[in-house]
Design an enzyme around this catalytic site. Structure first.
Site, short mmCIF file in Angstrom:
data_model
loop_
_atom_site.label_atom_id
_atom_site.label_comp_id
_atom_site.label_asym_id
_atom_site.label_seq_id
_atom_site.Cartn_x
_atom_site.Cartn_y
_atom_site.Cartn_z
N ASN A 10 0.87 -1.18 0.00
CA ASN A 10 0.00 0.00 0.00
C ASN A 10 0.90 1.22 0.00
OD1 ASN A 10 -1.83 2.02 0.41
ND2 ASN A 10 -2.28 1.50 2.55
N HIS A 96 -9.54 1.26 4.74
CA HIS A 96 -8.27 1.43 5.45
C HIS A 96 -8.48 2.38 6.63
CE1 HIS A 96 -4.14 2.62 6.29
NE2 HIS A 96 -3.77 1.50 5.69
N GLY A 174 2.28 2.19 10.76
CA GLY A 174 3.23 3.28 10.61
C GLY A 174 3.91 3.68 11.91
N SER A 214 3.30 -2.28 10.39
CA SER A 214 4.76 -2.30 10.56
C SER A 214 5.40 -3.65 10.21
CB SER A 214 5.12 -1.87 11.99
OG SER A 214 4.65 -0.55 12.21
C1 PEP Z 1 -0.86 0.14 6.04
O1 PEP Z 1 -0.94 1.34 5.81
O2 PEP Z 1 -1.71 -0.62 5.57
C2 PEP Z 1 0.26 -0.33 6.84
C3 PEP Z 1 0.19 -1.53 7.34
O3 PEP Z 1 1.30 0.55 7.04
P1 PEP Z 1 2.73 0.22 7.73
O4 PEP Z 1 3.23 -1.07 7.13
O5 PEP Z 1 3.59 1.38 7.40
O6 PEP Z 1 2.47 0.07 9.19
#
Ligand code: PEP
Length: 250
Positions: A10, A96, A174, A214
């Site tokens: 994503n 999301h 994130g 993450s």
């Molecule tokens: C996401 O936005 O779907 C996500 C999982 O972001 P990150 O991997 O940066 O935590």
């Protein structure tokens, strides 16, 4: 039942067209084309066409990050499922947590988008997940149960033929904090049971349930070892071809 793992990037509001194409050059050079995992890229709308063209004929699929529920009309700023389908999208991310938190997305609008995606044979990647407060208050199961049940209300059996679910704890997105493998497994097993109740056992067993929050090359293997973790939705670590291929080749 064996479910083919799915690893989806994503990109959120990142990657101009030239940046996206450079990324794809690196990614495609690192893929053999017969990876165990299905690979999906969700670029911003502005790069969908260029990414779709570059990936045409490869093993990598394209997803949109959102979709409106009407096919056309006076809806300034929106993009329809028909338009996505015509660009070769196979998947679309729906609900999301950033859409829910920053753009007023509700279970009702999620449901409308799911219905529209199903009508055009775009497979939804439906995101659900609890906040930190929910988890600390012991409400995780209730929150994700509510999100899934309200989102899927009235959508089964038609137009819900295929579905991907992404369990994304909001506190892990994130932030560098990842759910423990046990937390992910517990929530995802719960989601599968719920899907079996709302739809049927066949669909519940077929549905890939991804973990998101993450994910990086260092933690993907342990997550994928859990029986109800069928892949990952990856934000930050999908922006570098090196770390994304590290995740794909878990
Ligand atoms: C996401 O936005 O779907 C996500 C999982 O972001 P990150 O991997 O940066 O935590």
């Amino acid at each position: 039942m064996t479910r083919r793992p799915l690893i989806a990037a994503n990109w959120k509001m990142h990657q101009t067209v030239p940046e996206a194409l450079t990324f794809l050059d690196h990614l495609l050079a690192d893929l053999s084309g017969d990876e165990e995992a299905e690979v999906v890229i969700a670029p911003p709308f502005t790069a969908l066409e260029a990414v779709g063209r570059r990936l045409d004929g490869t093993s990598v699929q394209v997803a949109a990050q959102n979709v409106y529920w009407e096919d056309q009309g006076a809806f300034t700023g929106e993009v329809s499922p028909l338009m996505l389908k015509q660009l070769g999208c196979r998947y679309v991310i729906i609900g999301h947590s950033e859409r829910r938190q920053l753009f007023g997305e509700t279970d009702e609008t999620v449901r409308r988008r799911l219905r529209a995606a199903g009508r055009h044979e775009l497979t939804p990647i439906l995101c659900v997940g609890e906040t930190k407060e929910d988890r600390e208050a012991g409400r995780t199961d209730d929150v994700i149960t509510g999100q899934i049940s309200r989102a899927l209300e009235g959508l089964y059996p038609d137009p819900l033929r295929e579905l991907v679910v992404a369990y994304e704890p909001v506190w892990a997105i994130g932030t560098g904090l990842t759910a423990t493998v046990d937390q992910a497994q517990e929530a995802q097993a719960h989601l599968r049971l719920l899907l079996a109740r709302i739809t049927d056992k066949g669909l519940a067993n077929r549905t890939r349930i991804l973990y998101g929050g993450s994910v990086k090359p260092e933690n993907i293997l342990a997550l994928m070892a859990m029986p109800d973790v069928d892949g990952a939705l990856v934000g930050g670590a999908s922006l570098s071809a090196d770390s994304f291929t590290g995740i794909i080749h878990f």
